[in-house]
Write an enzyme that holds these catalytic residues in place. Structure first.
Site, PDB file in Angstrom:
ATOM      1  N   ARG A  35       0.848  -1.199   0.000  1.00 18.34           N
ATOM      2  CA  ARG A  35       0.000   0.000   0.000  1.00 18.34           C
ATOM      3  C   ARG A  35       0.877   1.239   0.000  1.00 18.34           C
ATOM      4  NH1 ARG A  35      -5.517  -0.723   2.288  1.00 18.34           N
ATOM      5  NH2 ARG A  35      -5.493  -2.781   3.240  1.00 18.34           N
ATOM      6  N   LEU A  38       1.570   2.837   5.481  1.00 19.67           N
ATOM      7  CA  LEU A  38       1.698   1.714   6.403  1.00 19.67           C
ATOM      8  C   LEU A  38       0.427   1.584   7.251  1.00 19.67           C
ATOM      9  CD1 LEU A  38       5.360   2.490   7.560  1.00 19.67           C
ATOM     10  CD2 LEU A  38       4.648   0.655   6.010  1.00 19.67           C
ATOM     11  N   CYS A  42      -6.388  -2.092   9.323  1.00 22.96           N
ATOM     12  CA  CYS A  42      -6.798  -1.396  10.545  1.00 22.96           C
ATOM     13  C   CYS A  42      -6.682   0.118  10.423  1.00 22.96           C
ATOM     14  CB  CYS A  42      -5.942  -1.909  11.705  1.00 22.96           C
ATOM     15  SG  CYS A  42      -6.115  -0.945  13.197  1.00 22.96           S
ATOM     16  N   LYS A  51     -13.672   4.391  13.495  1.00 22.14           N
ATOM     17  CA  LYS A  51     -13.815   5.079  14.784  1.00 22.14           C
ATOM     18  C   LYS A  51     -13.978   6.580  14.582  1.00 22.14           C
ATOM     19  CE  LYS A  51     -14.114   1.713  15.751  1.00 22.14           C
ATOM     20  NZ  LYS A  51     -13.985   0.409  15.143  1.00 22.14           N
ATOM     21  N   GLY A 176     -25.621  -9.150   7.596  1.00 21.93           N
ATOM     22  CA  GLY A 176     -24.773  -9.680   8.664  1.00 21.93           C
ATOM     23  C   GLY A 176     -24.730  -8.740   9.856  1.00 21.93           C
ATOM     24  N   ILE A 180     -18.817  -5.428  12.105  1.00 23.64           N
ATOM     25  CA  ILE A 180     -18.746  -4.402  11.053  1.00 23.64           C
ATOM     26  C   ILE A 180     -20.143  -3.873  10.744  1.00 23.64           C
ATOM     27  CG2 ILE A 180     -18.252  -4.009   8.602  1.00 23.64           C
ATOM     28  CD1 ILE A 180     -15.863  -5.867   8.882  1.00 23.64           C
ATOM     29  N   VAL A 233     -29.646 -14.218   3.301  1.00 25.70           N
ATOM     30  CA  VAL A 233     -29.660 -13.454   2.058  1.00 25.70           C
ATOM     31  C   VAL A 233     -29.305 -14.394   0.908  1.00 25.70           C
ATOM     32  CG1 VAL A 233     -28.499 -11.622   0.765  1.00 25.70           C
ATOM     33  CG2 VAL A 233     -29.208 -11.228   3.137  1.00 25.70           C
ATOM     34  N   HIS A 441     -14.289   7.800  42.709  1.00 25.68           N
ATOM     35  CA  HIS A 441     -15.663   8.263  42.535  1.00 25.68           C
ATOM     36  C   HIS A 441     -15.634   9.708  42.043  1.00 25.68           C
ATOM     37  CE1 HIS A 441     -19.932   8.759  43.244  1.00 25.68           C
ATOM     38  NE2 HIS A 441     -19.656   9.912  43.823  1.00 25.68           N
TER      39      HIS A 441
HETATM   40  P1  NAI Z   1     -18.750 -11.313  11.642  1.00 25.00           P
HETATM   41  O1  NAI Z   1     -18.237 -12.675  11.498  1.00 25.00           O
HETATM   42  O2  NAI Z   1     -18.552 -10.557  12.916  1.00 25.00           O
HETATM   43  O3  NAI Z   1     -20.335 -11.312  11.369  1.00 25.00           O
HETATM   44  C1  NAI Z   1     -20.888 -11.798  10.159  1.00 25.00           C
HETATM   45  C2  NAI Z   1     -22.381 -12.018  10.340  1.00 25.00           C
HETATM   46  O4  NAI Z   1     -22.953 -12.275   9.058  1.00 25.00           O
HETATM   47  C3  NAI Z   1     -22.712 -13.207  11.218  1.00 25.00           C
HETATM   48  O5  NAI Z   1     -23.584 -12.799  12.240  1.00 25.00           O
HETATM   49  C4  NAI Z   1     -23.363 -14.193  10.242  1.00 25.00           C
HETATM   50  O6  NAI Z   1     -24.337 -15.008  10.849  1.00 25.00           O
HETATM   51  C5  NAI Z   1     -23.956 -13.260   9.199  1.00 25.00           C
HETATM   52  N1  NAI Z   1     -24.224 -13.879   7.879  1.00 25.00           N
HETATM   53  C6  NAI Z   1     -23.400 -14.677   7.161  1.00 25.00           C
HETATM   54  N2  NAI Z   1     -23.980 -15.043   6.003  1.00 25.00           N
HETATM   55  C7  NAI Z   1     -25.195 -14.451   5.956  1.00 25.00           C
HETATM   56  C8  NAI Z   1     -26.283 -14.438   5.009  1.00 25.00           C
HETATM   57  N3  NAI Z   1     -26.232 -15.114   3.849  1.00 25.00           N
HETATM   58  N4  NAI Z   1     -27.390 -13.714   5.294  1.00 25.00           N
HETATM   59  C9  NAI Z   1     -27.471 -13.030   6.475  1.00 25.00           C
HETATM   60  N5  NAI Z   1     -26.486 -13.004   7.384  1.00 25.00           N
HETATM   61  C10 NAI Z   1     -25.360 -13.694   7.146  1.00 25.00           C
HETATM   62  O7  NAI Z   1     -18.152 -10.526  10.387  1.00 25.00           O
HETATM   63  P2  NAI Z   1     -17.901  -8.968  10.087  1.00 25.00           P
HETATM   64  O8  NAI Z   1     -18.822  -8.098  10.862  1.00 25.00           O
HETATM   65  O9  NAI Z   1     -17.911  -8.893   8.601  1.00 25.00           O
HETATM   66  O10 NAI Z   1     -16.444  -8.716  10.646  1.00 25.00           O
HETATM   67  C11 NAI Z   1     -15.322  -9.400  10.065  1.00 25.00           C
HETATM   68  C12 NAI Z   1     -14.188  -9.502  11.058  1.00 25.00           C
HETATM   69  O11 NAI Z   1     -13.672  -8.227  11.343  1.00 25.00           O
HETATM   70  C13 NAI Z   1     -14.619 -10.138  12.351  1.00 25.00           C
HETATM   71  O12 NAI Z   1     -13.693 -11.138  12.684  1.00 25.00           O
HETATM   72  C14 NAI Z   1     -14.572  -8.999  13.340  1.00 25.00           C
HETATM   73  O13 NAI Z   1     -14.182  -9.453  14.633  1.00 25.00           O
HETATM   74  C15 NAI Z   1     -13.528  -8.067  12.740  1.00 25.00           C
HETATM   75  N6  NAI Z   1     -13.825  -6.697  13.120  1.00 25.00           N
HETATM   76  C16 NAI Z   1     -13.677  -6.323  14.425  1.00 25.00           C
HETATM   77  C17 NAI Z   1     -13.999  -5.050  14.842  1.00 25.00           C
HETATM   78  C18 NAI Z   1     -13.861  -4.707  16.277  1.00 25.00           C
HETATM   79  O14 NAI Z   1     -13.215  -5.439  17.007  1.00 25.00           O
HETATM   80  N7  NAI Z   1     -14.460  -3.616  16.744  1.00 25.00           N
HETATM   81  C19 NAI Z   1     -14.512  -4.038  13.905  1.00 25.00           C
HETATM   82  C20 NAI Z   1     -14.665  -4.554  12.581  1.00 25.00           C
HETATM   83  C21 NAI Z   1     -14.320  -5.813  12.223  1.00 25.00           C
END
Ligand code: NAI
Length: 462
Positions: A35, A38, A42, A51, A176, A180, A233, A441
């Site tokens: 990229r 760097l 994230c 954020k 989903g 995210i 979906v 407190h």
């Molecule tokens: P995720 O794995 O957290 O959630 C995906 C969701 O999509 C699940 O609930 C699943 O059941 C649903 N899903 C899957 N196929 C589907 C369908 N055909 N129709 C309807 N629902 C469906 O994935 P996400 O949110 O994309 O995040 C990806 C990664 O990024 C994760 O490992 C997450 O921990 C990480 N991440 C962490 C953050 C944080 O710590 N604040 C912020 C953003 C991402």
């Protein structure tokens, strides 16, 4: 061509932390990054920019919903989307330049370009091939999609496109209800989009403590997000400006269609290892492309290691960072280690949701007897003063020994509060240890102490 002790491929939180730590431990280190800047997903298109948008949109929410209550009257601010994106880009710039500075300070060479591994001990970047005693693959992950859904990053977007929309959509369908989907769904709901989240399972955020997930979903509903649960979906039909999302309800197989200006696909991520030459090198991966490693992050090829999103475990920046530190220490002859039992997870919505360790569900599965100490933020003076009384702290402790096994917090600053529990768990704390620790407190952290008290003779303020 240069000779290094370590070449790290990828400069996300796993890779850059690993490279800096290697250099600090006296190893001659380079980090390969293709990229322009760097920091990987994230810093460029993930945690940090989201954020910024969460912060800006929360300020708008505060102005619209809480200012008048506090005697702050007047027209609420309107959204200048271009300026908000510029603010987000500025935040990205400050952070990515920060890593560049740290590389210079620690004498880590940035090898600019996309790297590949033609043979063990060699990394090719552009025309040049460098040698390294150890190679650490920290190439991260990429958005994935589901059958029938094609991402164009304009109308049907991944998290990357969701940070760059050319306008705030009138309607947004999120596929989903994971981290995210809920974070970005919150951003756009606050900015005025009509947001509908379609989720396959019956609860949001798979793996989250069940009670916490329920309260979380209820809180988001109050904020205007709509949910279609238990819905798979099937496909998205998109034109240049609109999309139709077709889903089937699991309970009766009935088919439904939602119209949207924008569709966010947030159904998980997959390891990103394109172009590294792993197949030719013979690096073992799973069917899903996850690089297989041993307990010391070594792949099956001698001298080649891997960390972060491209190996197993939660795809979290801080998990990658810890693995980066651990592998650096291992390469320097020390005993690097990550305690996977104490990795916090945070959803940066408002209120935040933070978890660590066991959930009630995992404890039941294990047949372990446990007690629950719970305290509502309604009983916390500071939270009430800032309109943040929704939510609770819940500590799970061993029924007999009182040892803290996990904690789940939904409420103000949950993502920071959880670390008190993490430190406690690292030291094998009992709930009573937390309960007997003086907490200033008025702070939100008093709610953590009260939940710990609730594991014993009872909370005082509930
Ligand atoms: P995720 O794995 O957290 O959630 C995906 C969701 O999509 C699940 O609930 C699943 O059941 C649903 N899903 C899957 N196929 C589907 C369908 N055909 N129709 C309807 N629902 C469906 O994935 P996400 O949110 O994309 O995040 C990806 C990664 O990024 C994760 O490992 C997450 O921990 C990480 N991440 C962490 C953050 C944080 O710590 N604040 C912020 C953003 C991402």
């Amino acid at each position: 061509m240069s000779a290094y002790d370590v070449i790290v491929i990828g400069s996300g939180p796993g890779g850059y932390v690993c490279a800096i730590r290697c250099a600090q431990l006296g190893l001659k280190t380079a980090c390969v990054e293709g990229r322009e800047t760097l920091g990987g997903t994230c810093l460029n298109v993930g945690c940090i920019p989201s954020k910024a948008l969460l912060h800006a949109s929360h300020q708008l929410h505060e102005a619209e919903h809480n200012f008048a209550k506090m005697g702050l009257k007047g027209k609420s601010p309107s959204v200048d989307w271009k300026q908000m994106l510029a603010y987000k880009d500025d935040v990205i710039g400050q952070n990515t330049k920060g890593i560049e500075f740290l590389f210079k300070k620690n004498k880590v060479d940035w090898l600019k370009g996309w790297g590949s591994i033609p043979a063990a001990g060699q990394v090719t970047v552009g025309e040049e091939t460098h040698t390294a005693k150890a190679i650490v693959i920290a190439s991260g992950s990429d958005s994935s999609t589901i059958p029938g859904v094609e991402i164009d990053e304009k109308v049907v977007v991944s998290s990357t496109g969701a940070l760059e929309l050319n306008k705030v959509p009138k309607s947004l369908v999120v596929i989903g209800a994971g981290v995210i989907g809920l974070e970005m769904g919150s951003v756009y709901a606050r900015l005025g989009s009509e947001v509908t989240v379609v989720e396959f399972l019956d609860a949001v955020c798979p793996g989250m403590d069940g009670e916490t997930a329920k309260v979380f979903q209820r809180t988001l509903k109050k904020q205007g997000l709509k949910f279609v649960m238990g819905a798979a979906v099937q496909k998205v039909d998109a034109t240049k400006t609109k999309a139709k999302v077709t889903y089937k309800l699991r309970k009766d197989d009935s088919e439904h269609v939602l119209d949207a200006d924008t569709v966010l696909v947030s159904t998980g991520r997959k390891p990103f290892t394109d172009g590294l030459g792993l197949d030719a090198l013979g690096v073992k991966t799973t069917e899903r492309g996850v690089i297989e490693t041993d307990a010391h992050y070594a792949t099956n090829i001698k001298g080649v290691y891997a960390i972060g999103d491209c190996i197993s475990g939660p795809m979290l920046a801080h998990k990658a960072e810890d693995e980066g530190m651990a592998v650096a220490e291992i390469l320097a002859g020390q005993a690097g280690h990550v305690n996977y039992g104490v990795i916090p997870g945070v959803v940066y919505t408002h209120p935040e949701v933070a978890s660590v360790g066991e959930t009630e569900e995992t404890l039941k599965e294990q047949g372990r007897s446990y007690k629950v100490g719970k305290f509502s933020f309604m009983g916390n003076g500071r939270a009430k003063a800032v309109h943040a009384g929704d939510g609770f702290v819940k500590i799970l402790a061993d029924q007999e020994t009182d040892r803290v096994l996990g904690a789940h917090i939904i409420g103000p600053m949950a993502g920071d509060l959880i670390h008190e529990i993490c430190v406690g768990m690292e030291f094998g704390a009992a709930a009573e240890d937390i309960a007997r620790t003086c907490h200033a407190h008025p702070t939100f952290s008093e709610a953590v102490r009260e939940a710990a008290l609730a594991c014993g003779d009872g909370a005082v303020h509930s």
